[in-house]
Design a protein around this motif. Structure first.
Motif, mmCIF file in Angstrom:
data_model
loop_
_atom_site.group_PDB
_atom_site.id
_atom_site.type_symbol
_atom_site.label_atom_id
_atom_site.label_comp_id
_atom_site.label_asym_id
_atom_site.label_seq_id
_atom_site.Cartn_x
_atom_site.Cartn_y
_atom_site.Cartn_z
ATOM 1 N N ARG A 75 0.815 -1.205 0.000
ATOM 2 C CA ARG A 75 0.000 0.000 0.000
ATOM 3 C C ARG A 75 0.853 1.261 0.000
ATOM 4 O O ARG A 75 1.913 1.291 0.636
ATOM 5 C CB ARG A 75 -0.844 0.056 1.292
ATOM 6 N N ALA A 76 0.337 2.308 -0.650
ATOM 7 C CA ALA A 76 0.909 3.642 -0.508
ATOM 8 C C ALA A 76 -0.041 4.433 0.387
ATOM 9 O O ALA A 76 -1.260 4.347 0.221
ATOM 10 C CB ALA A 76 1.026 4.307 -1.867
ATOM 11 N N TYR A 77 0.515 5.156 1.346
ATOM 12 C CA TYR A 77 -0.307 5.788 2.372
ATOM 13 C C TYR A 77 -0.433 7.293 2.131
ATOM 14 O O TYR A 77 0.408 8.078 2.560
ATOM 15 C CB TYR A 77 0.271 5.503 3.760
ATOM 16 N N CYS A 78 -1.512 7.690 1.445
ATOM 17 C CA CYS A 78 -1.687 9.103 1.103
ATOM 18 C C CYS A 78 -1.838 9.982 2.336
ATOM 19 O O CYS A 78 -1.474 11.145 2.311
ATOM 20 C CB CYS A 78 -2.892 9.273 0.204
#
Lengths: 235, 631
Positions: A75-78
């Motif tokens: 996941r990329a955590y905005c």
């Protein structure tokens, strides 16, 4: 700037730099340590980093914006993403304004890198920094700190462009390599396209950082295993 | 510092339902999403795992599956998935795979719920979603589908329409046309109203349907000035508004009714039609029964019955509970018998004396599954004379039992079938037989015949069967020696738990390392429940319904009935799923499960369910056997 050839020495190098540094913020950054070289990518913590600059020469140009997005293999955590527009030490050139569309009036009101350095370093600390094209972020960051603090910065990084170069070169047959057949474009947008990733507006530090994070996730899934160790990727 | 993710904002605001949100909300969403990449062919959501995000496909496409692996939906750029799990129990209900390389934006459940609360258009989008009634599903705390959780009252969409019994048939027909109803209730204002409001039936005395107008009025050329009382149906089968939809469905199928008055505390509040239920019945066990009735020969019927297995699998995959699956399979089995008997009468002519064809055992208990023997018998009217009439009934029995065998119901090894003259008796003989079983209970005899204590009239003069059940209900509870013998029978089969509470498995033979979940689980449980039910004079046949009566009678210590219900449901569910899996694999369904194939969680629960059975058996021993010795 000393780029470490021996990757196994990164943890030692950080310990050494933590003792040497005179700046409290840098010391905190080094003291947070570095991910161990044998960490599998599935467990690694990354942060994608992108700078927009006034020009391409790190000796004479400076940083005008910084974007970063923490991520891992899944996941990329905005919500933990960061973006700053900065007041560069050197003036904005017209041609760079065309590229990144950051205007003179925006930078007039912007802070100097020095005032956001603590927050920036805290976001990077303990994570592997990921960039697309390694000849911008590391030299510019080093130079900017030299100017302001009288000491530079070192860190390992993963370059998605270099990985893509390696991947595309490996795809060529022995004969194609002898004939020096060119590999396809490894620019960010073109590389992303090969993995089914959507087109994002280029030259916005935050978009580019997110684009880079997604590209590494895609590269990991297509060409590496979850057990691949960091030392196989970073430089 | 507010970060503006232009790319994400721009994308979301171009796609429903996010395009309905104000910019500030989209900005908030964009700054809180997580982004994930999935290579083509990789699994995004796994059945049963917990889920805490709503997923938006940013690029690529995904496939959504039902639990049985059937493709449910394909979702591409801009599409959403995961909402069903979020709105029910936060477990993945439909697994999802990446069809292409796919980038997804994951919206945290907290934000999703907050937006459903704050923005009506956003909430409406999910409510109108094709999976239907999602918001409703949340309040139903449902891990079940509509059929098991929906109550009859949810089908009532309009006020009760009724007419006075002295009004003319024409007036009634006009009223039906105006109100657009296919049935009317008929009331008698001179009928006394009960003082007890709980007993107030609204003076309803009958029902009139479209069908009555067709058959009794038009076809007979009846004078439409006659009062409706002349053509109404006086015997009303009613359903309580709190009954489950599937119960109403089964009542209608059993008695071939098209309309069912709905009562709340006995007072009629409306009528539901078969078509109302059809809307609710997601798959076709209902249509399957209608199809049975349309088959014109035994061969057609046998051919048609081949799809029974897939009806069963569908029910299981729709998360029907064991009571529902058992009831549906029994109703289907009963319909097949009914149709066979109609065909037999067509061929053999009208019966010389009244009779009733009865089902025994699991079908009578509404607990039939897919692997089953036929257990049946005939009750003949007391005017039956063997030398005159038996050739007819012998032929009838052979026709039906052979037909059942062709439809996949194995002939009974123990010979408990109507073809056996021993089980083709006059009503008075049956009565004597049952009295003898209860007065002189010999365990060996009962071993063979305990199956008769679950009996149900399927066709013909079903009151002949009801009278027998009544006799048993009245007499058994005051026959301690009989109860002791039945208890003794119920203890023959023990749960498969060893001293250290581990599974005891078959050591050799074809079913090595397996356990027979019917013989060691559901059968001893229903035996045990039957003894308690007989002891309190319950006339229920289904084990779950018997348990309700047992609870009401406070026969067992507090909490024990609930334990038994849970154990029965758990064991029956494992058995049902096992059979469904076998069918899906193209294998012959059986009752032999391999515990090591179950997850640790399932093994633990199953052991616990067997432990409940074990304790309940000890209690049975103490309660009935000691008493019998004292007498």
């Amino acid at each position: 700037m000393a780029i470490q050839g021996d990757i196994l020495s990164w943890p030692n190098r950080f310990a050494h730099l933590a003792r040497q540094s005179n700046d409290e913020r840098l010391r905190a950054f080094y003291n947070a340590g570095v991910q161990l070289p044998d960490t599998p990518v599935s467990e690694a913590r990354f942060v994608a980093l992108d700078f927009e600059t006034t020009g391409l020469n790190h000796e004479t140009d400076d940083i005008v914006s910084v974007g970063l997005v923490p991520f891992d293999a899944r996941r990329a955590y905005c919500r933990d993403a960061k973006h700053w527009i900065l007041k560069p030490a050197t003036p904005l050139h017209e041609e760079s304004v065309v590229v990144h569309q950051i205007t003179h009036s925006q930078v007039r009101e912007a802070p100097d890198l020095d005032t956001i350095l603590a927050e920036l370093l805290a976001s990077l600390a303990g994570r592997v920094i990921v960039v697309h094209y390694r000849h911008i972020e590391r030299p510019f960051f080093n130079q900017a700190l030299m100017q302001r603090l009288g000491e530079g910065i070192e860190f390992p990084l993963i370059d998605t462009m270099a990985l893509e170069h390696r991947i595309e070169t490996n795809r060529l047959t022995w004969w194609q390599q002898i004939k020096r057949q060119p590999i396809p474009s490894i620019r960010l947008a073109d590389s992303r396209k090969r993995y089914g990733l959507p087109y994002y507006i280029a030259h916005h530090a935050l978009s580019d950082a997110l684009a880079t994070a997604e590209l590494l996730q895609a590269q990991l899934q297509h060409h590496y295993t979850s057990q691949t160790e960091l030392k196989a990727l970073w430089m | 510092m507010q970060i503006e993710h232009f790319e994400i904002m721009q994308f979301l605001s171009a796609h429903p339902p996010f395009n309905e949100l104000p910019d500030s909300a989209v900005q908030q969403l964009a700054s809180e999403v997580e982004v994930g990449y999935y290579r083509a062919g990789s699994e995004i959501l796994h059945y049963g795992e917990s889920i805490s995000n709503l997923y938006v496909v940013r690029a690529g496409s995904v496939e959504v599956y039902r639990r049985n692996g059937e493709l449910y939906n394909r979702i591409s750029e801009g599409g959403l998935f995961g909402q069903r799990g979020l709105l029910t129990n936060r477990k993945v209900r439909f697994p999802v795979m990446a069809l292409e390389d796919t980038l997804v934006y994951c919206i945290p459940v907290g934000l999703f719920e907050a937006f459903c609360d704050e923005h009506e258009a956003f909430a409406d989008f999910f409510e109108a979603d094709d999976s239907g009634g999602l918001i409703q599903a949340v309040s139903d705390q449902a891990d079940n589908n509509d059929l098991t959780t929906a109550k009859v009252k949810t089908l009532l969409l309009r006020e009760l329409v009724s007419v006075e019994l002295t009004r003319s048939i024409r007036d009634a027909a006009k009223l039906m046309t105006e109100e657009q109803v296919s049935a009317l209730l008929i009331y008698d204002p001179s009928k006394p109203v009960s003082d007890d409001p709980e007993d107030d039936d609204g003076q309803i005395v009958g029902i009139l349907s479209d069908k009555d107008l067709r058959i009794k009025v038009v076809a007979e050329d009846l004078d439409t000035n006659q009062p409706v009382a002349t053509i109404m149906t006086r015997e009303l089968t009613i359903v309580d508004s709190n009954a489950y939809v599937f119960e109403a469905m089964m009542m209608m199928l059993r008695d071939n009714l098209h309309h069912l008055p709905v009562v709340h505390k006995r007072r009629p509040i409306g009528v539901i039609a078969l078509s109302d239920i059809l809307r609710y019945e997601s798959q076709s066990s209902l249509l399957f029964v209608k199809g049975i009735m349309e088959q014109q020969s035994v061969e057609d019927l046998a051919h048609y019955a081949q799809s029974l297995a897939s009806v069963f699998v569908r029910l299981v995959n729709e998360d029907a509970n064991s009571h529902m699956v058992g009831t549906a399979m029994s109703v289907i089995g009963r319909a097949i018998k009914q149709r066979l008997l109609e065909l037999a009468e067509d061929e053999l002519g009208a019966p010389p004396v009244p009779y009733c064809f009865i089902a025994l055992g699991s079908m009578a208990r509404d607990e039939q599954l897919i692997v089953t023997d036929q257990d049946n018998a005939l009750i003949l009217d007391d005017t039956f004379e063997s030398d005159k009439h038996d050739s007819y009934f012998s032929a009838l029995a052979k026709f039906v039992c052979d037909g059942l065998a062709q439809c996949g119901y194995k002939l009974c090894d123990g010979g408990i079938m109507a073809t056996n003259p021993q089980w083709r008796l006059r009503a008075c003989e049956w009565q004597a037989q049952f009295e003898d079983w209860m007065d002189n209970p010999k365990p060996e005899a009962l071993l063979h015949s305990s199956i008769f204590f679950d009996l149900d009239g399927v066709y013909g003069h079903t009151q002949l069967a009801s009278r027998l059940s009544e006799l048993v209900a009245k007499k058994a509870k005051i026959a301690p020696r009989f109860l002791a013998a039945m208890a003794n029978n119920a203890l023959r089969r023990t749960p498969p738990l060893g001293f250290f509470k581990d599974f005891v498995l078959e050591q050799d033979g074809e079913h090595k390392h397996s356990l027979n979940i019917k013989r060691r689980g559901t059968a001893p449980l229903s035996d045990l429940v039957r003894v308690h039910a007989l002891a309190i004079g319950s006339r229920k046949q289904n084990s779950f319904e018997r348990l309700e009566d047992i609870k009401e009678a406070q026969l067992l210590p507090p909490g024990k009935v609930e334990d038994l219900e849970a154990a029965l449901e758990y064991i029956a569910t494992i058995r049902i799923r096992h059979q469904a899996r076998k069918i899906e694999q193209g294998k012959h369904p059986d009752n032999n499960i391999l515990p090591k194939r179950l997850s640790e969680f399932e093994q633990r629960n199953l052991k616990e369910a067997f432990a409940v059975l074990d304790k309940a058996q000890s209690y049975l021993k103490i309660r009935y056997q000691n008493k019998a010795i004292l007498k």
